[in-house]
Design a protein around this motif. Sequence first.
Motif, PDB file in Angstrom:
ATOM      1  N   TRP A 189      -0.031   1.557   8.582  1.00 10.18           N
ATOM      2  CA  TRP A 189      -0.729   1.132   8.322  1.00 10.18           C
ATOM      3  C   TRP A 189      -1.200  -0.525   8.650  1.00 10.18           C
ATOM      4  O   TRP A 189       0.788  -0.866   8.735  1.00 10.18           O
ATOM      5  CB  TRP A 189      -0.223   1.623   6.285  1.00 10.18           C
ATOM      6  CG  TRP A 189      -0.681   2.993   5.626  1.00 10.18           C
ATOM      7  CD1 TRP A 189      -0.304   3.847   6.369  1.00 10.18           C
ATOM      8  CD2 TRP A 189      -2.043   2.154   5.203  1.00 10.18           C
ATOM      9  NE1 TRP A 189      -1.101   4.493   5.363  1.00 10.18           N
ATOM     10  CE2 TRP A 189      -2.117   4.238   4.382  1.00 10.18           C
ATOM     11  CE3 TRP A 189      -2.742   1.527   3.880  1.00 10.18           C
ATOM     12  CZ2 TRP A 189      -2.946   4.458   3.855  1.00 10.18           C
ATOM     13  CZ3 TRP A 189      -3.651   2.295   3.586  1.00 10.18           C
ATOM     14  CH2 TRP A 189      -3.938   3.696   3.302  1.00 10.18           C
ATOM     15  N   PHE A 215       9.770  -7.328 -11.285  1.00  9.32           N
ATOM     16  CA  PHE A 215       8.953  -7.825 -10.350  1.00  9.32           C
ATOM     17  C   PHE A 215       9.157  -8.933 -10.008  1.00  9.32           C
ATOM     18  O   PHE A 215       8.831 -10.071  -8.315  1.00  9.32           O
ATOM     19  CB  PHE A 215       8.135  -6.771  -9.601  1.00  9.32           C
ATOM     20  CG  PHE A 215       7.839  -5.566  -9.392  1.00  9.32           C
ATOM     21  CD1 PHE A 215       8.493  -4.638  -8.845  1.00  9.32           C
ATOM     22  CD2 PHE A 215       6.687  -4.979 -10.822  1.00  9.32           C
ATOM     23  CE1 PHE A 215       8.447  -3.564  -8.663  1.00  9.32           C
ATOM     24  CE2 PHE A 215       6.850  -3.718 -10.511  1.00  9.32           C
ATOM     25  CZ  PHE A 215       7.799  -2.705  -9.859  1.00  9.32           C
ATOM     26  N   GLY A 237      14.807   1.703   1.013  1.00  7.40           N
ATOM     27  CA  GLY A 237      14.007   0.575   1.999  1.00  7.40           C
ATOM     28  C   GLY A 237      14.929   1.378   3.266  1.00  7.40           C
ATOM     29  O   GLY A 237      14.917   0.239   3.822  1.00  7.40           O
ATOM     30  N   GLU A 273       3.171 -10.513   1.087  1.00 10.60           N
ATOM     31  CA  GLU A 273       1.556 -10.008   0.586  1.00 10.60           C
ATOM     32  C   GLU A 273       1.592 -10.211  -0.975  1.00 10.60           C
ATOM     33  O   GLU A 273       0.997  -9.782  -1.363  1.00 10.60           O
ATOM     34  CB  GLU A 273       2.327  -8.817   0.896  1.00 10.60           C
ATOM     35  CG  GLU A 273       2.117  -7.792   2.318  1.00 10.60           C
ATOM     36  CD  GLU A 273       2.895  -6.211   2.601  1.00 10.60           C
ATOM     37  OE1 GLU A 273       2.233  -5.537   0.942  1.00 10.60           O
ATOM     38  OE2 GLU A 273       3.648  -6.303   3.514  1.00 10.60           O
ATOM     39  N   ARG A 274       2.664 -11.059  -1.308  1.00  8.59           N
ATOM     40  CA  ARG A 274       2.439 -11.806  -2.560  1.00  8.59           C
ATOM     41  C   ARG A 274       2.282 -13.302  -2.602  1.00  8.59           C
ATOM     42  O   ARG A 274       2.959 -14.009  -2.436  1.00  8.59           O
ATOM     43  CB  ARG A 274       3.768 -11.375  -3.588  1.00  8.59           C
ATOM     44  CG  ARG A 274       3.551 -11.944  -4.435  1.00  8.59           C
ATOM     45  CD  ARG A 274       5.178 -12.756  -5.493  1.00  8.59           C
ATOM     46  NE  ARG A 274       5.726 -10.963  -5.227  1.00  8.59           N
ATOM     47  CZ  ARG A 274       6.600 -11.141  -6.217  1.00  8.59           C
ATOM     48  NH1 ARG A 274       7.301 -11.687  -6.429  1.00  8.59           N
ATOM     49  NH2 ARG A 274       7.496 -10.142  -5.846  1.00  8.59           N
ATOM     50  N   PRO A 299       6.904  -6.068   7.753  1.00 11.79           N
ATOM     51  CA  PRO A 299       7.813  -6.304   6.039  1.00 11.79           C
ATOM     52  C   PRO A 299       8.996  -5.457   5.568  1.00 11.79           C
ATOM     53  O   PRO A 299       9.111  -4.357   6.601  1.00 11.79           O
ATOM     54  CB  PRO A 299       7.024  -5.694   5.067  1.00 11.79           C
ATOM     55  CG  PRO A 299       5.984  -4.968   5.543  1.00 11.79           C
ATOM     56  CD  PRO A 299       5.871  -5.063   7.234  1.00 11.79           C
ATOM     57  N   PRO A 300      10.723  -6.298   5.322  1.00 13.38           N
ATOM     58  CA  PRO A 300      11.454  -5.812   5.386  1.00 13.38           C
ATOM     59  C   PRO A 300      11.400  -4.247   5.229  1.00 13.38           C
ATOM     60  O   PRO A 300      10.595  -3.639   4.293  1.00 13.38           O
ATOM     61  CB  PRO A 300      12.077  -6.497   4.367  1.00 13.38           C
ATOM     62  CG  PRO A 300      11.492  -7.594   3.764  1.00 13.38           C
ATOM     63  CD  PRO A 300      10.209  -7.369   4.692  1.00 13.38           C
ATOM     64  N   GLY A 301      12.165  -2.878   5.686  1.00 13.56           N
ATOM     65  CA  GLY A 301      12.470  -2.085   5.474  1.00 13.56           C
ATOM     66  C   GLY A 301      11.795  -1.030   5.530  1.00 13.56           C
ATOM     67  O   GLY A 301      11.242   0.207   5.422  1.00 13.56           O
ATOM     68  N   ALA A 302      10.153  -1.813   6.306  1.00 10.54           N
ATOM     69  CA  ALA A 302       9.113  -1.019   7.095  1.00 10.54           C
ATOM     70  C   ALA A 302      10.347  -0.030   8.172  1.00 10.54           C
ATOM     71  O   ALA A 302      10.616  -0.325   9.144  1.00 10.54           O
ATOM     72  CB  ALA A 302       7.710  -1.324   7.170  1.00 10.54           C
ATOM     73  N   THR A 303       9.094   1.327   8.546  1.00 13.46           N
ATOM     74  CA  THR A 303       9.571   2.017   9.885  1.00 13.46           C
ATOM     75  C   THR A 303       7.889   1.821  10.569  1.00 13.46           C
ATOM     76  O   THR A 303       6.827   1.122  10.289  1.00 13.46           O
ATOM     77  CB  THR A 303       9.316   3.258   9.098  1.00 13.46           C
ATOM     78  OG1 THR A 303       7.850   3.647   8.083  1.00 13.46           O
ATOM     79  CG2 THR A 303      10.089   4.214   8.126  1.00 13.46           C
ATOM     80  N   ARG A 356     -11.687  -1.723   5.955  1.00 16.06           N
ATOM     81  CA  ARG A 356     -10.819  -1.425   5.039  1.00 16.06           C
ATOM     82  C   ARG A 356      -9.458  -3.184   5.188  1.00 16.06           C
ATOM     83  O   ARG A 356      -9.432  -3.624   5.975  1.00 16.06           O
ATOM     84  CB  ARG A 356     -10.004  -0.564   5.072  1.00 16.06           C
ATOM     85  CG  ARG A 356     -11.533   0.796   4.145  1.00 16.06           C
ATOM     86  CD  ARG A 356     -10.816   1.675   3.502  1.00 16.06           C
ATOM     87  NE  ARG A 356     -10.770   2.504   4.964  1.00 16.06           N
ATOM     88  CZ  ARG A 356      -9.667   3.784   5.159  1.00 16.06           C
ATOM     89  NH1 ARG A 356      -9.041   3.905   4.010  1.00 16.06           N
ATOM     90  NH2 ARG A 356      -9.497   5.020   6.212  1.00 16.06           N
ATOM     91  N   ALA A 408      -5.320  -0.039   6.272  1.00 14.91           N
ATOM     92  CA  ALA A 408      -5.756   1.438   6.716  1.00 14.91           C
ATOM     93  C   ALA A 408      -4.501   1.843   7.159  1.00 14.91           C
ATOM     94  O   ALA A 408      -3.816   1.406   8.459  1.00 14.91           O
ATOM     95  CB  ALA A 408      -7.580   1.489   6.881  1.00 14.91           C
ATOM     96  N   PRO A 409      -4.457   3.134   7.620  1.00 13.42           N
ATOM     97  CA  PRO A 409      -3.747   4.048   8.433  1.00 13.42           C
ATOM     98  C   PRO A 409      -4.507   4.253   9.765  1.00 13.42           C
ATOM     99  O   PRO A 409      -5.391   5.225   9.533  1.00 13.42           O
ATOM    100  CB  PRO A 409      -3.684   5.001   7.734  1.00 13.42           C
ATOM    101  CG  PRO A 409      -4.911   5.121   6.538  1.00 13.42           C
ATOM    102  CD  PRO A 409      -4.972   4.434   6.096  1.00 13.42           C
ATOM    103  N   ALA A 419      13.859   3.378   5.022  1.00 11.66           N
ATOM    104  CA  ALA A 419      13.750   3.932   6.354  1.00 11.66           C
ATOM    105  C   ALA A 419      13.362   3.596   7.310  1.00 11.66           C
ATOM    106  O   ALA A 419      12.526   4.631   9.268  1.00 11.66           O
ATOM    107  CB  ALA A 419      12.189   4.657   5.342  1.00 11.66           C
ATOM    108  N   GLY A 420      13.354   2.039   7.390  1.00 15.35           N
ATOM    109  CA  GLY A 420      13.359   1.697   9.315  1.00 15.35           C
ATOM    110  C   GLY A 420      14.657   1.601   9.246  1.00 15.35           C
ATOM    111  O   GLY A 420      14.046   0.750  10.725  1.00 15.35           O
ATOM    112  N   THR A 471      11.676 -12.015  -9.063  1.00 15.15           N
ATOM    113  CA  THR A 471      12.690 -12.272  -8.850  1.00 15.15           C
ATOM    114  C   THR A 471      13.605 -13.219  -8.413  1.00 15.15           C
ATOM    115  O   THR A 471      14.427 -13.571  -8.037  1.00 15.15           O
ATOM    116  CB  THR A 471      13.101 -11.773  -7.006  1.00 15.15           C
ATOM    117  OG1 THR A 471      11.849 -11.912  -6.283  1.00 15.15           O
ATOM    118  CG2 THR A 471      12.940  -9.523  -7.882  1.00 15.15           C
TER     119      THR A 471
END
Lengths: 297, 331
Positions: A204, A87, B106, A274-275, A251-255, A230, A233-234, B108-109, A89
């Motif tokens: 979430w 991880f 990735g 998130e890091r 975040p990238p790629g989130a639905t 928490r 949480a969802p 899904a979005g 990168t």
Amino acid sequence: MKRRPAPRPLSSLLVALTLAGTASCSDKPQTAKPGGAEARRIEVVDADSTKVDLTVPVHRVVSLVPSATQTLDALGARSLLVGRTDFDTATWSADIPSVGGGLHPSVETIVSLHPDLVILFGGRQDPQTPTRLDELGIPHIAIRPDRIADVKRSVEILGRVTGHLERADSLVSSMDRELAAVRTEVTGLPHPRVAYVLGGQPPWVAGPGTYIDELIGIAGGINVFADLDRLYAPVSPEQLVARRPDVVLLPPGATFDRTLVPGARVETVNGDLERPGPDVAEQARGLARLIHGSEHS
Amino acid sequence: MKRLSVGSGLVVALLAAVVLGVRFGSVPLSTHDVISVLLGGGDATQRTIVLSIRMPRTLLGVFVGGGLALAGATFQALLRNPLAEPYILGISGGASVGAVLVIALGLAGTSSALLPLAAFCGALLAIVLVFRVATSTGRSMDVRVLLLAGVVVAAFFSACIAFILSMSRARTVQSAVLWIMGSLAGAEWRNVVVVATYTVPAAAVLMGLARPLNLMAVGEETAHYLGTDVERVKRIALGIAALITAAGVAVAGVIGFVGLVVPHAVRLVVGSDHRTLLPFSFLAGAAFLTLADVLARMALAPTEVPIGVITAFVGVPIFLVLLRRSLGTAT
């Protein structure tokens, strides 16, 4: 995924014995490797409150925590890194062998790299790895990369063990200074209502006590989910409607179903949010720009 | 008339579940608010909550819950196995591979339609694989081979999921695991329309096959001697039950327990005549899942509880009571 060939069992056993040997007889001062400071024993209290006796400065570090890898870089200690995770990168660490994931890494690969320090995730999520490193006599410390205070603590600990104390001090004070500067820049601006949605169905969201929540606060926003009990949480989708965020961060790629927040700006953030790492102030500044939009230049 | 009273009881329960599903959610709205939205009033927030979130979600619960229970009853009859459930042929595994792949890549979005589509394709792939294996041995479809093929295909798909997840970041793993746990929170009107267009005609065909299913549940040979076209009934009924399951799993993820236990519970109450068992299972499954979803939203609001947790926590005690009672009357 590329993996290095595993060392033969016999050689790893030999390595283990050698390491166990050096660990047991390292009480007396040793001469440091060329260019380094005088070796001495210190006691480090790590993020899991474990007291660790270490011979410092360390020379061969395997970092299982991407944020610690970044911190080593910021301390000017790139050359000490002999192992990283899948991880990490950054381009500078691309040629350094990977030991797999940050949790449950390949212990064989770690052994083959002859580290004199392994940096693990704090929080005891993977109790197996530290136990095995103990058996093999490989020193390790736990680092927690959860919040800004953790990052400062990690900088201090890593500064001590790598012998870059002054650099660590100046890094921490510049982080404080920059964060204060971001706070000053956003005073007087309106406080947008912000939701950080990680994606998923139900969505979430980030609650209080998260790094994101801290950053939103510094950047002058209000986390609309600051009342969760928490960290993450969802929540029911209708909560997003009822709480009327001005800005939704993804975040990238989130639905995410944008129809839930018709009036809000939906922004995709850099995945590193998130890091937490030594670049917290930069992240806070970027976030401030994002949530204040055009009002803030 | 036990059947009539049980049947009308189930209809009332379903209607009540739908009303509760629209009335209650994690944001407190008053009955007056909800009614005024339904009459065309209310502010924008209330309208979005009631019309775009609660109503599609409630109806999705009706169709998915009813469909899963119906599919479960059909599988139990045709496979003559009390442990049969809608996911037994690896359908959930196939759907999960499709969904997890989209999440891990990735993608899904990019569009809200992509995840259900991938899950549906995965489910179809599983169905085709299992049916090809089951019919490859000879001219007739052997349900034992079908069961074994389902188990093997499911095992293969779980290995695929484990492999994909082991290569993924923590966040991917989290959203994938959550998708697999199942939820009705992704309900959009489009999903509801898609699932309804699958489920309603499919349910009608299955209920039309109730009489041959009664015979098949006794034994294929008996059914054959009594003039049933065994192969045809088997293929149509299994295929349709599999498609209903695929549609449900595509939009709501893997929701366990409904398809396994609701048909058993209904059978314990009204007996195993499929002319009543099938429609009653649909009504009971629909009401049960819709109510379970209301609890999932309310129990720890604003946080949602995975609906599979609710279906098991509520369903297991009810089922045990029914089981005890039926054993009591049998002795």
